[in-house]
Motif scaffolding. Structure first.
Motif, PDB file in Angstrom:
ATOM      1  N   ILE A 182      14.724 -14.468 -12.941  1.00  0.00           N
ATOM      2  CA  ILE A 182      15.100 -15.884 -12.830  1.00  0.00           C
ATOM      3  C   ILE A 182      14.370 -16.528 -11.667  1.00  0.00           C
ATOM      4  CG2 ILE A 182      17.025 -17.466 -12.394  1.00  0.00           C
ATOM      5  CD1 ILE A 182      18.842 -15.253 -13.670  1.00  0.00           C
ATOM      6  N   VAL A 183      14.285 -15.817 -10.530  1.00  0.00           N
ATOM      7  CA  VAL A 183      13.561 -16.330  -9.365  1.00  0.00           C
ATOM      8  C   VAL A 183      12.097 -16.574  -9.711  1.00  0.00           C
ATOM      9  CG1 VAL A 183      12.761 -15.770  -7.040  1.00  0.00           C
ATOM     10  CG2 VAL A 183      15.117 -15.246  -7.703  1.00  0.00           C
ATOM     11  N   ASP A 184      11.450 -15.600 -10.346  1.00  0.00           N
ATOM     12  CA  ASP A 184      10.018 -15.688 -10.626  1.00  0.00           C
ATOM     13  C   ASP A 184       9.698 -16.680 -11.748  1.00  0.00           C
ATOM     14  OD1 ASP A 184       9.556 -13.805  -8.670  1.00  0.00           O
ATOM     15  OD2 ASP A 184       9.533 -12.120 -10.061  1.00  0.00           O
ATOM     16  N   SER A 185      10.631 -16.809 -12.707  1.00  0.00           N
ATOM     17  CA  SER A 185      10.390 -17.709 -13.846  1.00  0.00           C
ATOM     18  C   SER A 185      10.823 -19.139 -13.565  1.00  0.00           C
ATOM     19  CB  SER A 185      11.123 -17.190 -15.094  1.00  0.00           C
ATOM     20  OG  SER A 185      10.674 -15.907 -15.457  1.00  0.00           O
ATOM     21  N   GLY A 186      11.708 -19.310 -12.583  1.00  0.00           N
ATOM     22  CA  GLY A 186      12.138 -20.651 -12.232  1.00  0.00           C
ATOM     23  C   GLY A 186      13.341 -21.154 -13.000  1.00  0.00           C
ATOM     24  N   GLY A 187      14.004 -20.286 -13.769  1.00  0.00           N
ATOM     25  CA  GLY A 187      15.183 -20.734 -14.505  1.00  0.00           C
ATOM     26  C   GLY A 187      15.690 -19.672 -15.455  1.00  0.00           C
ATOM     27  N   PHE A 188      16.928 -19.854 -15.953  1.00  0.00           N
ATOM     28  CA  PHE A 188      17.554 -18.876 -16.830  1.00  0.00           C
ATOM     29  C   PHE A 188      16.863 -18.811 -18.187  1.00  0.00           C
ATOM     30  CE2 PHE A 188      20.715 -19.134 -13.611  1.00  0.00           C
ATOM     31  CZ  PHE A 188      21.539 -18.024 -13.732  1.00  0.00           C
ATOM     32  N   SER A 189      16.506 -19.955 -18.734  1.00  0.00           N
ATOM     33  CA  SER A 189      15.938 -19.986 -20.083  1.00  0.00           C
ATOM     34  C   SER A 189      14.600 -19.248 -20.140  1.00  0.00           C
ATOM     35  CB  SER A 189      15.756 -21.443 -20.538  1.00  0.00           C
ATOM     36  OG  SER A 189      15.160 -21.490 -21.818  1.00  0.00           O
ATOM     37  N   ARG A 190      13.701 -19.558 -19.201  1.00  0.00           N
ATOM     38  CA  ARG A 190      12.399 -18.895 -19.199  1.00  0.00           C
ATOM     39  C   ARG A 190      12.522 -17.415 -18.874  1.00  0.00           C
ATOM     40  NH1 ARG A 190       8.839 -23.160 -15.799  1.00  0.00           N
ATOM     41  NH2 ARG A 190      10.899 -23.637 -14.967  1.00  0.00           N
ATOM     42  N   ALA A 191      13.470 -17.064 -18.009  1.00  0.00           N
ATOM     43  CA  ALA A 191      13.679 -15.653 -17.681  1.00  0.00           C
ATOM     44  C   ALA A 191      14.178 -14.890 -18.902  1.00  0.00           C
ATOM     45  CB  ALA A 191      14.665 -15.519 -16.529  1.00  0.00           C
ATOM     46  N   ALA A 192      15.092 -15.490 -19.645  1.00  0.00           N
ATOM     47  CA  ALA A 192      15.602 -14.832 -20.845  1.00  0.00           C
ATOM     48  C   ALA A 192      14.488 -14.594 -21.859  1.00  0.00           C
ATOM     49  CB  ALA A 192      16.713 -15.692 -21.471  1.00  0.00           C
ATOM     50  N   THR A 193      13.604 -15.571 -21.995  1.00  0.00           N
ATOM     51  CA  THR A 193      12.471 -15.417 -22.902  1.00  0.00           C
ATOM     52  C   THR A 193      11.548 -14.294 -22.446  1.00  0.00           C
ATOM     53  OG1 THR A 193      12.537 -17.771 -23.475  1.00  0.00           O
ATOM     54  CG2 THR A 193      10.484 -16.588 -23.918  1.00  0.00           C
ATOM     55  N   ALA A 194      11.258 -14.258 -21.143  1.00  0.00           N
ATOM     56  CA  ALA A 194      10.364 -13.237 -20.614  1.00  0.00           C
ATOM     57  C   ALA A 194      10.959 -11.840 -20.741  1.00  0.00           C
ATOM     58  CB  ALA A 194      10.046 -13.530 -19.150  1.00  0.00           C
ATOM     59  N   LEU A 195      12.293 -11.738 -20.642  1.00  0.00           N
ATOM     60  CA  LEU A 195      12.968 -10.440 -20.691  1.00  0.00           C
ATOM     61  C   LEU A 195      13.361 -10.026 -22.108  1.00  0.00           C
ATOM     62  CD1 LEU A 195      15.341 -10.971 -17.630  1.00  0.00           C
ATOM     63  CD2 LEU A 195      13.450  -9.326 -17.737  1.00  0.00           C
ATOM     64  N   TYR A 196      13.195 -10.926 -23.062  1.00  0.00           N
ATOM     65  CA  TYR A 196      13.589 -10.672 -24.450  1.00  0.00           C
ATOM     66  C   TYR A 196      15.096 -10.375 -24.556  1.00  0.00           C
ATOM     67  CZ  TYR A 196       8.556 -10.252 -25.147  1.00  0.00           C
ATOM     68  OH  TYR A 196       7.202 -10.483 -25.165  1.00  0.00           O
TER      69      TYR A 196
END
Length: 295
Positions: free
Chosen positions: A12-26
């Motif tokens: 979340i820190v590196d992606s800048g938000g929950f939505s993008r982090a969830a996408t990156a983490l699948y």
């Protein structure tokens, strides 16, 4: 608290938000949010302010970043140590590099390393200053960092392997009058239009020092995306002062490369965090030592 929660927090820190982090983490966003809430409950403090769709770090969240990276990196080291019995058949190595050093010596180092360990993915993170490289290594964001600086290489916070020096050169288009020459004095840049890097970079510091010495050049373009540097030179937008790591690439692209006199150099080094490294990082360091000793 478990390592998965820390990995989610850092994503979340590196992606800048929950939505993008969830996408990156699948993973689903509800699953990600639930894991972070559990982590906050364990720590007894909120890590993020939820402002609409934004996630803004609290003071507690900022304090957690460095120890979380250290914990995740330590687990990766442990896993990689077990995997080392497989002779580095798989794995990942994270490296931070300044732009010009990503041309060389990084290209040669990755070529030699990948020849020996083709199953290891080398992931290169772009950073623009030597301070950013040191911080990325020190905090565990990456394991190794490639940097260049005008003064001594950093040694207080990281371990450093000297890889040599790179002098500054000038890139000119083939139809420029200077293209017939092999070198020029730095004073001859007066009146010329230059493509420069953003403040804080070694390339920008050098041309700024020339300006302070009375070399009255004009800034044609200030650029952060180095991939556009050669096309801009070849298009006649301006000349570019870069390190000699660009020499072979510039020649192949059709640009001319002139030495700038008097010679001014940057010291190039590969830095690693203090303490145990993953087998992949240790192997890459061995490749770099062999490269440095062969010069």
């Amino acid at each position: 608290m478990d390592i998965r929660q820390l990995e989610y927090f850092l994503a979340i820190v590196d992606s800048g938000g929950f939505s993008r982090a969830a996408t990156a983490l699948y993973v689903s966003q509800p699953s990600l949010s639930q894991a972070v809430r559990a982590l906050e409950h364990d720590l007894g403090s909120e890590l993020f302010h939820r402002i609409g769709r934004r996630a803004v770090l609290t003071d507690a969240g900022r304090a957690l970043i460095e120890p979380a990276r250290a914990a995740v990196r330590s687990l990766e080291t442990a896993r990689a140590s077990v995997d080392s019995v497989q002779e580095l058949r798989t794995g990942r190595l994270d490296i931070a590099s300044m732009p010009s050093q990503a041309v060389e010596p990084l290209t040669a180092l990755v070529r030699d390393f990948s020849h020996l360990h083709p199953g290891v993915v080398v992931a290169v993170k772009a950073v623009f200053t030597s301070r950013e490289v040191v911080d990325a290594v020190r905090t565990g964001a990456v394991e190794l960092g490639l940097l260049a600086c005008a003064g001594p290489l950093p040694e207080k916070e990281v371990s450093t392997l000297a890889l040599g020096q790179q002098r500054f050169v000038l890139l000119v288009p083939p139809d420029d009058l200077l293209a017939r020459r092999q070198s020029l004095e730095c004073e001859e840049l007066s009146g010329r239009r230059l493509i420069v890097g953003q403040p804080g970079t070694g390339m920008r510091a050098y041309v700024d020092s020339l300006h302070e010495q009375g070399v009255a050049f004009e800034v044609a373009t200030e650029i952060e995306h180095r991939v556009a540097l050669l096309p801009l030179v070849l298009a006649g937008v301006g000349l570019a002062v870069v390190t000699e790591s660009w020499r072979n690439l510039a020649h192949r692209a059709g640009a001319r490369v002139l030495d700038i006199e008097p010679a001014t150099v940057l010291n190039v080094g590969l830095v690693s965090r203090r303490g145990p490294l993953t087998p992949a990082a240790s192997a890459f360091l061995a490749t770099a030592r062999a490269e440095a000793s062969s010069r």
